[in-house]
Write a protein that holds these residues in place. Structure first.
Motif, PDB file in Angstrom:
ATOM      1  N   UNK A   1       0.700  -1.293  -0.032  1.00  0.00           N
ATOM      2  CA  UNK A   1       0.141   0.020   0.002  1.00  0.00           C
ATOM      3  C   UNK A   1       0.819   1.345   0.025  1.00  0.00           C
ATOM      4  N   UNK A   2       2.054   1.387   0.799  1.00  0.00           N
ATOM      5  CA  UNK A   2       2.809   2.286   0.870  1.00  0.00           C
ATOM      6  C   UNK A   2       3.281   2.596  -0.587  1.00  0.00           C
ATOM      7  N   UNK A   3       3.808   1.284  -1.250  1.00  0.00           N
ATOM      8  CA  UNK A   3       4.590   1.649  -2.557  1.00  0.00           C
ATOM      9  C   UNK A   3       3.743   2.122  -3.587  1.00  0.00           C
ATOM     10  N   UNK A   4       2.353   1.855  -3.445  1.00  0.00           N
ATOM     11  CA  UNK A   4       1.331   2.286  -4.495  1.00  0.00           C
ATOM     12  C   UNK A   4       1.087   3.521  -4.299  1.00  0.00           C
ATOM     13  N   UNK A   5       0.930   4.377  -2.972  1.00  0.00           N
ATOM     14  CA  UNK A   5       0.737   5.707  -2.887  1.00  0.00           C
ATOM     15  C   UNK A   5       2.226   6.298  -3.733  1.00  0.00           C
ATOM     16  N   UNK A   6       3.321   5.712  -3.497  1.00  0.00           N
ATOM     17  CA  UNK A   6       4.118   6.263  -4.106  1.00  0.00           C
ATOM     18  C   UNK A   6       4.472   6.196  -5.716  1.00  0.00           C
ATOM     19  N   UNK A   7       3.439   5.306  -6.208  1.00  0.00           N
ATOM     20  CA  UNK A   7       3.537   4.907  -7.849  1.00  0.00           C
ATOM     21  C   UNK A   7       4.369   3.591  -7.751  1.00  0.00           C
ATOM     22  N   UNK A   8       4.810   2.944  -6.841  1.00  0.00           N
ATOM     23  CA  UNK A   8       5.857   1.835  -7.174  1.00  0.00           C
ATOM     24  C   UNK A   8       5.235   0.397  -6.600  1.00  0.00           C
TER      25      UNK A   8
ATOM     26  N   UNK B   1      10.272  -1.317  -5.701  1.00  0.00           N
ATOM     27  CA  UNK B   1      10.798  -0.570  -6.897  1.00  0.00           C
ATOM     28  C   UNK B   1       9.982   0.706  -6.965  1.00  0.00           C
ATOM     29  N   UNK B   2      10.303   2.059  -6.973  1.00  0.00           N
ATOM     30  CA  UNK B   2       9.580   3.317  -7.023  1.00  0.00           C
ATOM     31  C   UNK B   2      10.161   4.190  -8.008  1.00  0.00           C
ATOM     32  N   UNK B   3       9.501   5.136  -8.653  1.00  0.00           N
ATOM     33  CA  UNK B   3       9.978   6.301  -9.274  1.00  0.00           C
ATOM     34  C   UNK B   3      10.691   7.082  -8.639  1.00  0.00           C
ATOM     35  N   UNK B   4      12.045   7.534  -9.084  1.00  0.00           N
ATOM     36  CA  UNK B   4      12.757   8.252  -8.282  1.00  0.00           C
ATOM     37  C   UNK B   4      12.105   9.879  -7.905  1.00  0.00           C
ATOM     38  N   UNK B   5      11.121  10.139  -8.612  1.00  0.00           N
ATOM     39  CA  UNK B   5      10.598  11.532  -8.387  1.00  0.00           C
ATOM     40  C   UNK B   5       9.342  11.580  -7.682  1.00  0.00           C
ATOM     41  N   UNK B   6       9.064  10.318  -7.107  1.00  0.00           N
ATOM     42  CA  UNK B   6       7.830  10.206  -6.019  1.00  0.00           C
ATOM     43  C   UNK B   6       7.920  11.163  -4.998  1.00  0.00           C
ATOM     44  N   UNK B   7       6.720  11.844  -4.670  1.00  0.00           N
ATOM     45  CA  UNK B   7       6.845  12.900  -3.451  1.00  0.00           C
ATOM     46  C   UNK B   7       5.688  12.575  -2.560  1.00  0.00           C
TER      47      UNK B   7
END
Length: 379
Positions: free
Chosen positions: A339-346, A363-369
Protein backbone atom coordinates in the motif's frame (compact mmCIF):
# COMPACT_ATOMS: atom_id res chain seq x y z
CA UNK A 1 -32.39 15.85 -10.71
CA UNK A 2 -33.31 19.52 -11.06
CA UNK A 3 -33.23 21.16 -14.48
CA UNK A 4 -30.80 23.97 -15.12
CA UNK A 5 -32.28 27.45 -15.10
CA UNK A 6 -31.77 29.60 -18.21
CA UNK A 7 -29.23 32.44 -17.96
CA UNK A 8 -30.63 35.63 -16.42
CA UNK A 9 -29.78 37.81 -19.43
CA UNK A 10 -31.51 35.40 -21.81
CA UNK A 11 -34.66 35.43 -19.66
CA UNK A 12 -34.62 39.24 -19.56
CA UNK A 13 -34.32 39.39 -23.34
CA UNK A 14 -37.28 37.01 -23.69
CA UNK A 15 -39.36 39.28 -21.45
CA UNK A 16 -38.36 42.33 -23.51
CA UNK A 17 -39.40 40.59 -26.72
CA UNK A 18 -42.70 39.51 -25.13
CA UNK A 19 -43.37 43.10 -23.98
CA UNK A 20 -42.67 44.44 -27.49
CA UNK A 21 -45.04 41.87 -28.98
CA UNK A 22 -47.67 42.94 -26.43
CA UNK A 23 -47.29 46.56 -27.56
CA UNK A 24 -47.46 45.55 -31.22
CA UNK A 25 -50.64 43.51 -30.65
CA UNK A 26 -52.56 45.84 -28.31
CA UNK A 27 -51.53 49.40 -29.29
CA UNK A 28 -52.69 51.09 -32.47
CA UNK A 29 -49.85 52.13 -34.74
CA UNK A 30 -51.31 55.66 -34.97
CA UNK A 31 -51.17 56.13 -31.16
CA UNK A 32 -47.72 57.54 -30.82
CA UNK A 33 -47.62 58.13 -27.05
CA UNK A 34 -48.70 54.60 -26.05
CA UNK A 35 -46.12 53.12 -28.45
CA UNK A 36 -43.32 55.24 -27.00
CA UNK A 37 -44.37 54.33 -23.45
CA UNK A 38 -44.54 50.66 -24.44
CA UNK A 39 -41.05 50.79 -25.95
CA UNK A 40 -39.62 52.45 -22.83
CA UNK A 41 -41.37 49.90 -20.60
CA UNK A 42 -40.00 46.96 -22.60
CA UNK A 43 -36.43 48.25 -22.47
CA UNK A 44 -36.78 49.07 -18.75
CA UNK A 45 -37.21 45.34 -18.03
CA UNK A 46 -33.45 44.97 -18.49
CA UNK A 47 -33.07 46.84 -15.17
CA UNK A 48 -35.63 44.81 -13.23
CA UNK A 49 -33.15 42.71 -11.18
CA UNK A 50 -31.04 45.66 -10.01
CA UNK A 51 -33.64 48.48 -9.82
CA UNK A 52 -37.04 46.78 -9.48
CA UNK A 53 -38.92 49.82 -8.11
CA UNK A 54 -37.49 52.13 -10.78
CA UNK A 55 -38.36 49.57 -13.44
CA UNK A 56 -41.95 49.46 -12.22
CA UNK A 57 -42.13 53.26 -12.39
CA UNK A 58 -40.86 53.21 -16.01
CA UNK A 59 -43.43 50.57 -17.01
CA UNK A 60 -46.44 52.21 -15.34
CA UNK A 61 -47.17 54.75 -18.16
CA UNK A 62 -47.78 51.97 -20.71
CA UNK A 63 -50.59 50.62 -18.52
CA UNK A 64 -52.02 54.15 -18.19
CA UNK A 65 -51.92 55.11 -21.87
CA UNK A 66 -52.82 51.80 -23.52
CA UNK A 67 -53.76 48.16 -23.18
CA UNK A 68 -50.20 46.75 -23.21
CA UNK A 69 -49.70 45.73 -19.57
CA UNK A 70 -47.29 42.79 -19.86
CA UNK A 71 -44.22 44.90 -19.02
CA UNK A 72 -45.92 46.42 -15.96
CA UNK A 73 -47.00 43.01 -14.68
CA UNK A 74 -43.47 41.60 -15.16
CA UNK A 75 -41.97 44.57 -13.29
CA UNK A 76 -44.50 44.24 -10.46
CA UNK A 77 -43.77 40.49 -10.18
CA UNK A 78 -40.02 41.15 -9.95
CA UNK A 79 -40.53 43.83 -7.31
CA UNK A 80 -42.74 41.45 -5.28
CA UNK A 81 -40.21 38.61 -5.47
CA UNK A 82 -37.39 40.83 -4.18
CA UNK A 83 -39.06 43.14 -1.66
CA UNK A 84 -40.39 42.35 1.82
CA UNK A 85 -42.21 45.70 2.19
CA UNK A 86 -45.85 44.63 2.05
CA UNK A 87 -47.13 48.21 2.23
CA UNK A 88 -45.07 49.28 -0.78
CA UNK A 89 -46.31 46.28 -2.75
CA UNK A 90 -49.93 47.08 -1.92
CA UNK A 91 -49.49 50.69 -3.06
CA UNK A 92 -47.80 49.59 -6.30
CA UNK A 93 -50.53 47.04 -7.04
CA UNK A 94 -53.27 49.60 -6.38
CA UNK A 95 -51.51 52.19 -8.56
CA UNK A 96 -51.25 49.64 -11.36
CA UNK A 97 -54.93 48.77 -11.02
CA UNK A 98 -55.99 52.43 -11.15
CA UNK A 99 -53.70 53.17 -14.12
CA UNK A 100 -55.01 50.15 -16.02
CA UNK A 101 -58.66 50.95 -15.28
CA UNK A 102 -58.63 54.69 -15.93
CA UNK A 103 -59.08 55.69 -19.59
CA UNK A 104 -56.62 57.87 -21.44
CA UNK A 105 -56.98 60.75 -21.72
CA UNK A 106 -58.73 61.00 -18.36
CA UNK A 107 -62.42 61.65 -18.66
CA UNK A 108 -65.36 61.21 -16.38
CA UNK A 109 -66.79 57.72 -16.18
CA UNK A 110 -70.28 57.45 -17.64
CA UNK A 111 -72.15 54.57 -16.01
CA UNK A 112 -75.69 53.68 -16.94
CA UNK A 113 -77.84 50.86 -15.60
CA UNK A 114 -76.52 48.30 -18.10
CA UNK A 115 -72.97 49.56 -18.08
CA UNK A 116 -72.72 49.41 -14.28
CA UNK A 117 -72.49 45.62 -14.33
CA UNK A 118 -69.67 45.62 -16.86
CA UNK A 119 -67.87 48.34 -14.87
CA UNK A 120 -67.88 46.19 -11.73
CA UNK A 121 -66.60 43.24 -13.76
CA UNK A 122 -63.84 45.42 -15.20
CA UNK A 123 -62.85 46.65 -11.72
CA UNK A 124 -62.73 43.10 -10.37
CA UNK A 125 -60.68 41.90 -13.33
CA UNK A 126 -58.27 44.83 -13.04
CA UNK A 127 -57.76 44.26 -9.31
CA UNK A 128 -57.12 40.56 -9.94
CA UNK A 129 -54.67 41.42 -12.71
CA UNK A 130 -52.77 43.70 -10.34
CA UNK A 131 -52.85 41.27 -7.41
CA UNK A 132 -51.69 38.20 -9.34
CA UNK A 133 -48.07 39.36 -9.91
CA UNK A 134 -47.80 40.36 -6.26
CA UNK A 135 -49.03 37.01 -4.96
CA UNK A 136 -46.85 35.10 -7.41
CA UNK A 137 -43.77 37.14 -6.55
CA UNK A 138 -44.33 36.68 -2.82
CA UNK A 139 -44.77 32.94 -3.38
CA UNK A 140 -41.47 32.73 -5.26
CA UNK A 141 -39.75 34.74 -2.53
CA UNK A 142 -41.12 32.41 0.17
CA UNK A 143 -40.00 29.35 -1.81
CA UNK A 144 -36.51 30.81 -2.22
CA UNK A 145 -36.24 31.54 1.50
CA UNK A 146 -37.55 28.06 2.34
CA UNK A 147 -34.91 26.47 0.11
CA UNK A 148 -32.25 28.55 1.83
CA UNK A 149 -33.50 27.51 5.27
CA UNK A 150 -33.56 23.84 4.24
CA UNK A 151 -30.00 24.12 2.97
CA UNK A 152 -28.92 25.70 6.26
CA UNK A 153 -30.69 22.97 8.24
CA UNK A 154 -29.03 20.28 6.12
CA UNK A 155 -25.64 21.87 6.63
CA UNK A 156 -26.23 22.14 10.38
CA UNK A 157 -27.28 18.49 10.51
CA UNK A 158 -24.14 17.40 8.65
CA UNK A 159 -22.04 19.47 11.04
CA UNK A 160 -23.81 17.87 14.00
CA UNK A 161 -23.16 14.38 12.61
CA UNK A 162 -19.51 15.28 12.10
CA UNK A 163 -19.20 16.52 15.68
CA UNK A 164 -20.88 13.36 16.96
CA UNK A 165 -18.51 11.16 14.96
CA UNK A 166 -15.54 13.15 16.26
CA UNK A 167 -16.80 12.75 19.84
CA UNK A 168 -17.11 8.97 19.40
CA UNK A 169 -13.65 8.84 17.84
CA UNK A 170 -12.20 10.89 20.68
CA UNK A 171 -13.74 8.51 23.23
CA UNK A 172 -12.34 5.46 21.44
CA UNK A 173 -8.90 7.05 21.13
CA UNK A 174 -8.89 7.95 24.83
CA UNK A 175 -9.82 4.37 25.74
CA UNK A 176 -7.10 3.01 23.46
CA UNK A 177 -4.58 5.41 25.00
CA UNK A 178 -5.45 4.12 28.49
CA UNK A 179 -5.05 0.52 27.35
CA UNK A 180 -1.68 1.27 25.75
CA UNK A 181 -0.49 3.11 28.84
CA UNK A 182 -1.77 0.65 31.43
CA UNK A 183 -1.03 -2.64 29.64
CA UNK A 184 1.43 -2.33 26.75
CA UNK A 185 3.73 0.22 28.39
CA UNK A 186 3.78 -1.81 31.60
CA UNK A 187 4.73 -5.00 29.74
CA UNK A 188 7.48 -3.30 27.75
CA UNK A 189 8.82 -1.71 30.94
CA UNK A 190 9.09 -5.19 32.51
CA UNK A 191 10.95 -6.42 29.42
CA UNK A 192 13.41 -3.53 29.73
CA UNK A 193 13.95 -4.20 33.46
CA UNK A 194 14.47 -7.93 32.94
CA UNK A 195 16.84 -7.29 30.04
CA UNK A 196 18.83 -4.86 32.20
CA UNK A 197 19.09 -7.44 34.97
CA UNK A 198 20.26 -10.06 32.45
CA UNK A 199 22.81 -7.65 31.02
CA UNK A 200 24.33 -7.05 34.44
CA UNK A 201 24.14 -10.56 35.88
CA UNK A 202 24.86 -12.87 32.95
CA UNK A 203 28.41 -14.32 32.72
CA UNK A 204 28.02 -14.93 28.96
CA UNK A 205 29.24 -12.06 26.77
CA UNK A 206 26.85 -12.89 23.92
CA UNK A 207 23.92 -13.04 26.33
CA UNK A 208 24.89 -9.64 27.76
CA UNK A 209 25.09 -8.17 24.26
CA UNK A 210 21.69 -9.60 23.37
CA UNK A 211 20.23 -8.31 26.63
CA UNK A 212 21.66 -4.86 25.92
CA UNK A 213 20.02 -4.87 22.49
CA UNK A 214 16.70 -5.96 23.99
CA UNK A 215 16.92 -3.25 26.65
CA UNK A 216 17.76 -0.56 24.08
CA UNK A 217 14.89 -1.59 21.81
CA UNK A 218 12.51 -1.71 24.78
CA UNK A 219 13.45 1.80 25.85
CA UNK A 220 13.02 3.06 22.28
CA UNK A 221 9.63 1.33 22.07
CA UNK A 222 8.57 2.94 25.35
CA UNK A 223 9.44 6.38 24.01
CA UNK A 224 7.40 5.77 20.84
CA UNK A 225 4.51 4.41 22.90
CA UNK A 226 4.48 7.50 25.10
CA UNK A 227 4.36 9.72 22.04
CA UNK A 228 1.56 7.67 20.48
CA UNK A 229 -0.41 7.84 23.74
CA UNK A 230 -0.07 11.62 23.55
CA UNK A 231 -1.30 11.58 19.94
CA UNK A 232 -4.31 9.47 20.87
CA UNK A 233 -5.19 11.63 23.89
CA UNK A 234 -5.05 14.76 21.75
CA UNK A 235 -8.14 13.36 19.94
CA UNK A 236 -7.86 15.83 17.10
CA UNK A 237 -8.20 18.87 19.38
CA UNK A 238 -4.89 20.28 18.21
CA UNK A 239 -2.33 19.39 15.53
CA UNK A 240 -0.02 16.64 16.78
CA UNK A 241 3.06 15.67 14.84
CA UNK A 242 4.15 12.10 14.45
CA UNK A 243 7.41 10.89 15.93
CA UNK A 244 10.29 12.17 13.73
CA UNK A 245 10.30 9.86 10.74
CA UNK A 246 13.43 7.88 9.81
CA UNK A 247 15.56 8.51 6.76
CA UNK A 248 18.32 6.65 4.91
CA UNK A 249 20.90 7.93 7.40
CA UNK A 250 19.22 5.72 10.01
CA UNK A 251 19.66 2.51 7.97
CA UNK A 252 23.02 1.58 9.49
CA UNK A 253 21.65 1.91 13.03
CA UNK A 254 18.62 -0.18 12.04
CA UNK A 255 20.84 -2.94 10.65
CA UNK A 256 23.17 -2.91 13.66
CA UNK A 257 20.22 -3.21 16.05
CA UNK A 258 18.58 -6.04 14.09
CA UNK A 259 20.96 -8.72 15.39
CA UNK A 260 21.33 -10.12 11.85
CA UNK A 261 24.62 -10.32 9.97
CA UNK A 262 23.80 -7.94 7.14
CA UNK A 263 25.72 -6.43 4.23
CA UNK A 264 24.57 -2.96 3.12
CA UNK A 265 25.27 -1.87 -0.46
CA UNK A 266 23.91 1.50 -1.55
CA UNK A 267 24.74 4.17 -4.13
CA UNK A 268 21.90 6.61 -3.46
CA UNK A 269 22.59 10.30 -4.02
CA UNK A 270 21.91 12.95 -1.44
CA UNK A 271 18.70 14.95 -1.43
CA UNK A 272 16.19 12.20 -2.20
CA UNK A 273 12.58 13.13 -1.30
CA UNK A 274 11.76 12.28 2.34
CA UNK A 275 8.85 10.08 1.23
CA UNK A 276 11.25 7.86 -0.76
CA UNK A 277 13.68 7.61 2.13
CA UNK A 278 10.94 6.59 4.53
CA UNK A 279 9.58 3.98 2.11
CA UNK A 280 13.02 2.39 1.71
CA UNK A 281 13.63 2.44 5.46
CA UNK A 282 10.28 0.81 6.27
CA UNK A 283 10.84 -1.85 3.60
CA UNK A 284 14.27 -2.78 4.98
CA UNK A 285 12.86 -2.74 8.52
CA UNK A 286 10.01 -5.11 7.63
CA UNK A 287 12.30 -7.42 5.66
CA UNK A 288 14.81 -7.74 8.54
CA UNK A 289 11.95 -8.35 10.97
CA UNK A 290 10.73 -11.20 8.78
CA UNK A 291 14.24 -12.65 8.58
CA UNK A 292 14.56 -12.57 12.35
CA UNK A 293 11.17 -14.26 12.78
CA UNK A 294 11.18 -16.83 10.00
CA UNK A 295 14.85 -17.48 9.21
CA UNK A 296 16.90 -17.64 12.44
CA UNK A 297 20.64 -17.68 11.83
CA UNK A 298 20.34 -16.44 8.24
CA UNK A 299 22.45 -13.63 6.81
CA UNK A 300 21.04 -10.81 4.74
CA UNK A 301 22.11 -8.44 1.98
CA UNK A 302 20.53 -5.03 1.47
CA UNK A 303 21.09 -3.48 -1.96
CA UNK A 304 19.73 -0.04 -2.79
CA UNK A 305 20.30 1.25 -6.31
CA UNK A 306 19.33 4.38 -8.20
CA UNK A 307 19.27 3.95 -11.98
CA UNK A 308 17.83 6.67 -14.18
CA UNK A 309 14.36 7.49 -12.94
CA UNK A 310 13.95 4.29 -10.90
CA UNK A 311 14.95 3.46 -7.33
CA UNK A 312 15.16 -0.20 -6.32
CA UNK A 313 15.74 -1.62 -2.83
CA UNK A 314 16.28 -5.38 -2.49
CA UNK A 315 16.66 -7.36 0.74
CA UNK A 316 17.82 -10.99 0.29
CA UNK A 317 18.45 -13.51 3.03
CA UNK A 318 19.95 -16.98 3.05
CA UNK A 319 18.20 -20.10 4.36
CA UNK A 320 17.62 -20.49 8.09
CA UNK A 321 20.24 -22.41 10.09
CA UNK A 322 17.98 -23.30 13.00
CA UNK A 323 14.25 -23.87 13.53
CA UNK A 324 12.05 -20.80 13.66
CA UNK A 325 10.07 -20.07 16.80
CA UNK A 326 6.33 -19.50 16.60
CA UNK A 327 5.74 -15.78 17.12
CA UNK A 328 2.46 -13.85 17.00
CA UNK A 329 1.84 -11.73 13.93
CA UNK A 330 -1.03 -10.00 12.14
CA UNK A 331 0.36 -10.82 8.65
CA UNK A 332 -0.18 -7.20 7.60
CA UNK A 333 3.46 -6.29 7.02
CA UNK A 334 3.69 -7.01 3.28
CA UNK A 335 0.20 -5.61 2.72
CA UNK A 336 1.24 -2.35 4.35
CA UNK A 337 4.43 -2.21 2.27
CA UNK A 338 2.48 -2.71 -0.96
CA UNK A 339 0.00 0.00 0.00
CA UNK A 340 2.83 2.40 0.84
CA UNK A 341 4.55 1.65 -2.47
CA UNK A 342 1.29 2.13 -4.38
CA UNK A 343 0.88 5.61 -2.87
CA UNK A 344 4.28 6.45 -4.32
CA UNK A 345 3.53 4.89 -7.71
CA UNK A 346 5.75 1.83 -7.09
CA UNK A 347 5.51 -1.91 -6.44
CA UNK A 348 6.69 -4.49 -3.91
CA UNK A 349 7.46 -8.08 -4.90
CA UNK A 350 8.65 -11.00 -2.80
CA UNK A 351 9.43 -14.69 -3.18
CA UNK A 352 11.81 -17.55 -2.41
CA UNK A 353 15.35 -17.85 -3.77
CA UNK A 354 16.90 -21.02 -5.29
CA UNK A 355 19.11 -21.58 -2.21
CA UNK A 356 16.13 -21.69 0.17
CA UNK A 357 16.24 -18.06 1.21
CA UNK A 358 13.88 -15.22 0.47
CA UNK A 359 13.98 -11.88 -1.35
CA UNK A 360 11.93 -8.70 -1.06
CA UNK A 361 12.16 -5.99 -3.74
CA UNK A 362 10.81 -2.42 -3.66
CA UNK A 363 10.67 -0.46 -6.95
CA UNK A 364 9.79 3.24 -6.94
CA UNK A 365 9.90 6.16 -9.37
CA UNK A 366 12.71 8.45 -8.27
CA UNK A 367 10.54 11.59 -8.44
CA UNK A 368 7.78 10.29 -6.12
CA UNK A 369 6.84 12.85 -3.46
CA UNK A 370 3.61 11.63 -1.89
CA UNK A 371 4.09 11.05 1.83
CA UNK A 372 2.37 7.81 2.96
CA UNK A 373 3.08 8.50 6.64
CA UNK A 374 1.28 11.84 6.54
CA UNK A 375 -1.49 10.39 4.39
CA UNK A 376 -2.09 7.66 6.94
CA UNK A 377 -1.96 10.15 9.82
CA UNK A 378 -4.42 12.47 8.09
CA UNK A 379 -6.77 9.56 7.37
Amino acid sequence: MSSRRPPALLLDLVLVVAALLDVWANVDSEDRLPRVCGLVAALALLLRRHRPLLTFAFTLPTALTGDAVFATMAALYTLSSLSRRRGLLAVCALTFAVSDFMPWPWTSLEVDELGETYTLVDITFTLATAAAPVFLGQLVQARRELSLRLAQISEAREQEQLLTAQAVLAKERAQLAREMHDVVSHQVSLIAVQAGALQVGSPDAEARAAAATIRRLSVQTLEELRHMVGVLRASGSRPTELTPQPSLTDLRRLIDASGIETVLETDLPDGLPPALQRAVYRTVQEALTNVRKHAPGATATVRIRHRGDTLRATVTNTAATRPALRLPGAHHGLVGLRQRAALLGGTVTSGPTPDGGHTLCLTLPADARTDPDRAEHAG
